[in-house]
Design a protein around this motif. Structure first.
Motif, short mmCIF file in Angstrom:
data_model
loop_
_atom_site.label_atom_id
_atom_site.label_comp_id
_atom_site.label_asym_id
_atom_site.label_seq_id
_atom_site.Cartn_x
_atom_site.Cartn_y
_atom_site.Cartn_z
N ALA A 139 -52.51 -3.59 55.60
CA ALA A 139 -53.46 -3.34 54.45
C ALA A 139 -52.77 -4.37 53.52
O ALA A 139 -51.64 -4.97 53.74
N GLY A 140 -53.66 -4.77 52.55
CA GLY A 140 -53.29 -6.09 51.75
C GLY A 140 -52.15 -5.90 51.06
O GLY A 140 -51.37 -6.98 51.08
N VAL A 141 -51.38 -4.64 50.65
CA VAL A 141 -50.38 -4.62 49.80
C VAL A 141 -49.24 -4.97 50.63
O VAL A 141 -48.33 -5.70 50.22
N GLY A 142 -49.27 -4.71 51.98
CA GLY A 142 -48.30 -5.20 52.86
C GLY A 142 -48.09 -6.77 53.02
O GLY A 142 -47.02 -7.13 53.14
N ALA A 143 -49.03 -7.30 53.39
CA ALA A 143 -49.14 -8.58 53.48
C ALA A 143 -48.64 -9.54 52.10
O ALA A 143 -47.80 -10.22 52.43
N VAL A 144 -49.01 -8.81 51.06
CA VAL A 144 -48.19 -9.33 49.70
C VAL A 144 -46.80 -9.25 49.75
O VAL A 144 -46.18 -10.18 49.35
N GLU A 145 -46.42 -7.89 50.06
CA GLU A 145 -44.92 -7.64 50.17
C GLU A 145 -44.21 -8.65 51.17
O GLU A 145 -43.10 -9.28 50.77
N LEU A 146 -44.77 -8.85 52.38
CA LEU A 146 -44.06 -9.71 53.31
C LEU A 146 -44.34 -11.07 52.81
O LEU A 146 -43.16 -11.92 53.05
N ALA A 147 -45.30 -11.72 52.44
CA ALA A 147 -45.54 -13.03 51.68
C ALA A 147 -44.29 -13.25 50.64
O ALA A 147 -43.78 -14.27 50.71
N LYS A 148 -43.92 -12.30 49.85
CA LYS A 148 -42.97 -12.50 48.81
C LYS A 148 -41.39 -12.64 49.44
O LYS A 148 -40.88 -13.35 48.90
N ASP A 149 -41.47 -11.82 50.62
CA ASP A 149 -40.14 -11.94 51.33
C ASP A 149 -39.93 -13.38 52.14
O ASP A 149 -38.89 -13.78 52.22
N GLY A 150 -41.05 -14.13 52.09
CA GLY A 150 -40.86 -15.52 52.63
C GLY A 150 -40.91 -15.43 54.15
O GLY A 150 -40.36 -16.49 54.98
N VAL A 151 -41.17 -14.32 54.89
CA VAL A 151 -41.07 -14.48 56.17
C VAL A 151 -42.46 -14.82 57.23
O VAL A 151 -42.58 -14.88 58.19
N LEU A 152 -43.54 -14.79 56.28
CA LEU A 152 -44.82 -15.33 57.01
C LEU A 152 -44.87 -16.84 56.95
O LEU A 152 -44.72 -17.39 55.84
N ALA A 153 -45.89 -17.18 58.05
CA ALA A 153 -46.30 -18.64 58.01
C ALA A 153 -47.72 -18.60 57.53
O ALA A 153 -48.51 -17.51 57.27
N LYS A 154 -48.17 -19.61 56.83
CA LYS A 154 -49.58 -19.91 56.47
C LYS A 154 -50.27 -20.36 57.81
O LYS A 154 -50.02 -21.22 58.28
N PRO A 155 -51.41 -19.61 58.05
CA PRO A 155 -52.15 -20.00 59.26
C PRO A 155 -52.72 -21.27 58.63
O PRO A 155 -53.15 -21.76 57.56
N ASP A 156 -53.11 -22.11 59.73
CA ASP A 156 -54.05 -23.36 59.80
C ASP A 156 -55.45 -23.13 59.81
O ASP A 156 -55.98 -22.65 60.77
N LEU A 157 -55.93 -23.10 58.65
CA LEU A 157 -57.41 -22.65 58.32
C LEU A 157 -58.37 -23.48 59.26
O LEU A 157 -59.49 -23.14 59.68
N ASN A 158 -58.01 -24.79 59.63
CA ASN A 158 -58.85 -25.56 60.39
C ASN A 158 -59.02 -25.05 61.80
O ASN A 158 -59.89 -25.32 62.72
N LYS A 159 -58.04 -24.36 62.03
CA LYS A 159 -58.05 -23.60 63.51
C LYS A 159 -58.91 -22.17 63.70
O LYS A 159 -58.62 -21.78 64.65
N LEU A 160 -59.35 -21.89 62.36
CA LEU A 160 -60.00 -20.63 62.53
C LEU A 160 -61.51 -20.90 62.00
O LEU A 160 -61.97 -20.54 60.88
N PRO A 161 -62.27 -21.62 62.86
CA PRO A 161 -63.68 -22.04 62.72
C PRO A 161 -64.55 -20.77 62.05
O PRO A 161 -65.47 -20.90 61.26
N ASN A 162 -64.23 -19.52 62.61
CA ASN A 162 -65.24 -18.42 62.35
C ASN A 162 -64.91 -18.03 60.76
O ASN A 162 -65.99 -17.35 60.28
N LEU A 163 -64.04 -18.50 60.17
CA LEU A 163 -63.89 -18.19 58.58
C LEU A 163 -64.92 -18.66 58.05
O LEU A 163 -65.47 -18.43 56.99
#
Lengths: 280, 364, 280
Positions: B99-123
């Motif tokens: 859920a959204g709030v979980g992603a925000v929490e983990l992003a704040k911890d600095g443990v997440l990578a930013k996905p490469d949007l160019n590799k996600l054509p379906n976006l």
């Protein structure tokens, strides 16, 4: 020998009260299990009670999950069951091997050492499992070791120690020191006397401890929940993801079969080790 | 069953659909079995929404690409976050849906990578509002939507307001979401709106004193969705919320379940964008992980998932069956008009701890 | 026994409990952390912050339920152990043991469904009572403190029965006969002879049950409908979703300290009681 505890003839209100309370205890212990067992034989799709008709359909469906290469087989279930069995076996082995000598020392030396150690080995029982689970996880991750199955064995051993030790101490207390001394005076080494005389006499206590160790390890959820990995996962964890997503008679059939596996293992331990001094 | 129907339906559909599908299928044609021998590890919910991911995303992805997807289905969003925090930078998973709030929490911890949007054509096909979040660490997945769940035996007409939770006749036949879920925060906001608030700056004291009236009337908290379904089947519950129909795709189609759900409420319904995220230290290969993320956004996959778990698809071209299109339980992005309440995640992050504690104290 | 020998025999057990002690120390250290999410700095804040109704209320609920359940468990376990001790047929003894172990074996979530079917608002009991015209509104036995109490009694019963059963081995027919054949009533006999002889088992069983139930987590969640906030649940809430891990550690330490305190007090009181009784 123990007939005197509850009078066989007469006894009036006393006997009545004892049997009433004992039956009440038995009912509380077993009622949910009986209900679940009945429902797992339901012929219906849903869990309405009492079932209108009975059948084995959910059991047939469930056995397909266990078939090695069948269409409906579930490899994750089979792997989880195998891991659970391995963990439980290691836990039982380790816990009993370390508790027997400890129980011996505690009973023979007694006093402050006994009180202190018994308190120390009761601690795992007192700790709230949730927080223990996260502590174990944080420690395991900071160690940077490839623990494999030991991720689960190590905390499980700690959890069962209080039970195994108590049972061993209980059994050891009733062993007369003179038997041992007699063996030594006849020329046996203290070690031989311990292994040949004391251990066999402790058997009922050891078996009781093993049964508890088996049940606790095989069904442990809370700490395992923190410690499992996708490669090392156990039956209760598998069950958890299943029961949260759906509850139908086949789930009940699986849990009832897990109960039967538990019972088979308990009886096996009893049979293998107990001989005539059967605990159960 | 419904799944087969959807697939056949898509295959049989006319040229317009085929044209719309052309792009993603071209992308996939070139990927045939190209990840053979590769493995990725996915962490997702233990409830039926996680089960649907196994059936409708992981398995087709395996068939298509030859990669092996190991799925771990345990826990709720906050439990997943706790476990991921404990292991810090040594994640055993490649992809997590939460859920959204979980992603925000983990992003704040600095443990997440930013996905490469160019590799996600379906976006490209995804509604621009729902493409990324959590400061670029989360890729939109599906919409979690919450309203009221009600007993079709008790209610001739679906309830029209959260205020009906307070009706005397539901005393002892009422459930609320557990304090640990975001839906509990939704319930507080719904109460505020019921009392005339605007859903943004919540008058907390007023909302809690209103909620306190329910304290003795609650039968249980909906910690366990299957338990709630059983209580409905046994006709022991009348109404509950804020709760997601997502748990009950099967029950809502079955008249014997006694279960109905509605978003059509005076105070509005709740929508929360869920994300897929990837840890910095993921063990799997970058390309496979991105391919999987991309696959979750595929028009066909989004349509099938929407139908399976009643989540709102975010791909604007999601391929849904006629039944799914007509389903009142699946909210489409274009329906997120004035009645949808989407929380300001920063506001929620600030008040969260206080609200969770007060919710527990007020109601248990 | 020589010091070396004692040490040697204790060593394996101490080794296996070390990871657990490390986890305890870890929790202890965490409870003084200045950072909620990681061990960092030193602060009393985690303890000071416990002085809010969220924690205090769950602490009181926990001790109330743990104490009540311990008393009920003991009242049921003594008769059960006595009955089991007198059963002569091996198969019947086995059946009783297995039945009493059942609550520890079957998945708790599944057992909670069993209870809902029986005692839920539209369960077997309420439906029957309504059909008999005895009630108009269902009696709420689950999803409140009575439901939790029932679950705590059920799951802890085996932990008390087996220690008391072991203690019955100390009772011989002579004891009973010496006191009871001379016309004493069965009740007198029970309170004067049987109960004091069972005391070590009762104390040991009661301590385990109290400690086990004070840290209960699954039962309040499943049978309390989350409305009964026991400490185990509160600690889970601290860990997630509140992510206040130092708070969880501090709450855990308080729970452990109080549990050990209660156990020590009980031990002290029973010892005093024995001494004064002996003197009088």
């Amino acid at each position: 020998m123990r007939v005197g505890i509850i009078p066989q003839q007469s006894g009036g209100s006393y006997k009545f009260t004892i049997y009433l309370l004992a039956s009440l205890g038995l009912l509380i212990a077993t009622l949910p299990v009986i209900i679940i067992a009945l429902m797992s034989f339901s012929a219906a799709e849903t869990t309405s009670f009492p079932p209108q008709a009975y059948s084995l359909r959910w059991y047939i469906k469930m056995f397909e999950l266990f078939q090695p290469n069948g269409e409906n087989s579930d490899a994750s279930l089979q792997i989880a069951l195998l891991t659970s069995l391995k963990v439980a076996a290691l836990v039982m082995l380790i816990a009993s091997v370390v508790c027997v000598p400890l129980a011996y020392v505690l009973v023979r030396s007694g006093g402050r050492l006994k009180n202190g150690m018994e308190l120390l080995f009761t601690l795992p029982l007192v700790f709230p499992l949730v927080i223990l689970g996260i502590a174990f996880l944080l420690i395991a991750e900071s160690l940077d070791l490839e623990l494999g199955i030991w991720r689960l064995v190590i905390p499980h051993v700690a959890l069962v120690l209080p039970f195994v030790l108590r049972n061993c101490v209980g059994a050891m207390s009733s062993i007369d020191i003179e038997l041992e001394q007699a063996a030594i005076s006849l020329g046996a080494s203290p070690l031989r006397a311990g292994v040949d005389i004391v251990v066999p006499l402790m058997k009922p206590g050891i078996i009781a401890g093993l049964v508890f160790a088996l049940i606790i390890s095989f069904n442990e959820f809370t700490i395992t929940y923190f410690m499992y990995t996708v490669d090392v996962t156990t039956l209760p964890i598998w069950m958890y993801s299943r029961t949260v997503s759906s509850l139908d008679p086949s789930t009940l059939a699986i849990s009832f079969v897990i109960v039967l596996i538990d019972l088979a293992l308990i009886l096996l331990i009893d049979k293998l080790l107990a001989g005539r001094n059967s605990l159960l | 069953m419904s799944n087969k129907f959807t697939r056949r339906h898509i295959i049989k559909s006319g040229t317009a659909l085929a044209a719309a599908m052309a792009m993603p299928s071209l992308v996939f044609a070139s990927q045939d079995k190209k990840f053979h021998g590769k493995t990725i590890r996915l962490l997702t919910w233990s409830d039926n929404t996680g089960k649907a991911i196994v059936d409708h995303i992981a398995k087709p992805f395996e068939e298509l690409t030859g990669a092996k997807v190991i799925v771990d289905r345990t826990g709720s969003t906050s439990e997943m976050v706790a476990k991921l925090r404990a292991v810090g930078d040594k994640a055993q998973y490649d992809i997590i849906t939460l859920a959204g709030v979980g992603a925000v929490e983990l992003a704040k911890d600095g443990v997440l990578a930013k996905p490469d949007l160019n590799k996600l054509p379906n976006l490209e096909q995804v509604d621009p509002r729902f493409r990324t979040g959590a400061d670029g660490h989360g890729i939109g997945y599906l919409l979690w939507t919450g309203g009221l769940i009600y007993n079709t035996k008790t209610f001739a007409e679906p309830p029209r307001s959260y205020g009906q939770l307070w009706e005397k006749q539901h005393d002892g036949r009422l459930f609320l979401p557990p304090s640990t879920w975001t839906d509990a925060l939704d319930t507080i906001v719904a109460t505020d709106k019921l009392l005339g608030g605007n859903g943004a700056a919540v008058n907390v004291d007023q909302a809690f004193s209103k909620l306190a009236e329910l304290q003795s009337r609650i039968l249980t908290f909906g910690e366990n969705p299957t338990q709630i379904a059983e209580l409905f089947r046994a006709d022991a519950l009348d109404i509950g919320g804020v709760y997601a129909p997502a748990f009950y795709a099967k029950e809502l189609a079955d008249p014997n379940s006694n279960m109905g759900a509605t978003y059509d409420l005076d105070e509005g319904f709740f929508a929360d964008l869920m994300y897929t995220i990837m840890p910095k230290s993921k063990p799997g290969e970058d390309d496979v992980v991105h391919a999987f993320m991309n696959f979750t956004l595929d028009a066909k996959v989004q349509g099938i998932m929407a139908e399976a778990v009643l989540n709102g698809p975010i791909n604007q071209q999601a391929k849904m069956s006629d039944a799914a299109k007509a389903s009142p339980f699946i909210v489409k992005p274009e329906q997120l008009g004035s009645t949808a309440i989407v929380h300001d995640k920063n506001y929620i992050a600030d008040v969260r701890e206080d609200w969770i504690k007060r919710y527990t104290q007020t109601l248990s | 026994m020589s010091k070396t020998k004692i040490l040697l025999l204790c060593f394996p057990a101490l080794l296996t409990i070390t990871p657990f002690l490390a986890a305890c120390f870890f929790i202890f250290r965490f409870s003084f952390s200045a950072n909620q999410g990681a061990i960092e700095g030193f602060s009393f804040t985690p303890y000071l912050e416990l002085a809010d109704p969220f924690f205090i209320r769950s602490l009181l609920t926990t001790f109330k339920l743990a104490s009540f359940s311990t008393v009920i468990v003991i009242v049921l376990a003594i008769p059960l152990a006595l009955v089991m001790a007198t059963v002569q047929k091996p198969w019947l003894r086995r059946l009783l043991s297995v039945a009493i172990l059942m609550p520890m074996i079957l998945n708790l979530l599944i057992q909670s469904y069993g209870w809902i079917i029986l005692l839920g608002p539209t369960g077997v009991l309420n439906t029957s009572l309504r059909e008999l015209g005895l009630i108009s509104r269902p009696i709420m036995l689950l999803f409140n403190e009575s439901g939790v109490l029932l679950g705590l009694v059920q799951t802890a019963l085996p932990l008390a029965v087996f220690p008391i059963l072991t203690a019955t081995r100390n009772i011989s027919e002579e004891h009973i006969e010496a006191a009871c054949v001379n016309g004493a009533s069965h009740w007198r006999c029970f309170f004067d002879i049987t109960l004091p002889l069972l005391k070590p088992g009762i104390i040991s069983g009661a301590s385990i049950v109290f400690a086990y139930n004070a840290s209960a987590f699954a039962i309040p969640l499943l049978l309390g409908g989350r409305r009964v906030q026991m400490l185990g649940v509160a600690i889970r809430d601290y860990i997630s979703p509140l992510f206040n891990w130092s708070g969880a550690a501090a709450a855990g330490m308080v729970l452990i300290a109080l549990t050990i305190g209660v156990l020590a007090l009980a031990n002290y009181l029973t010892q005093r009681w024995t001494v004064t009784e002996y003197q009088s």
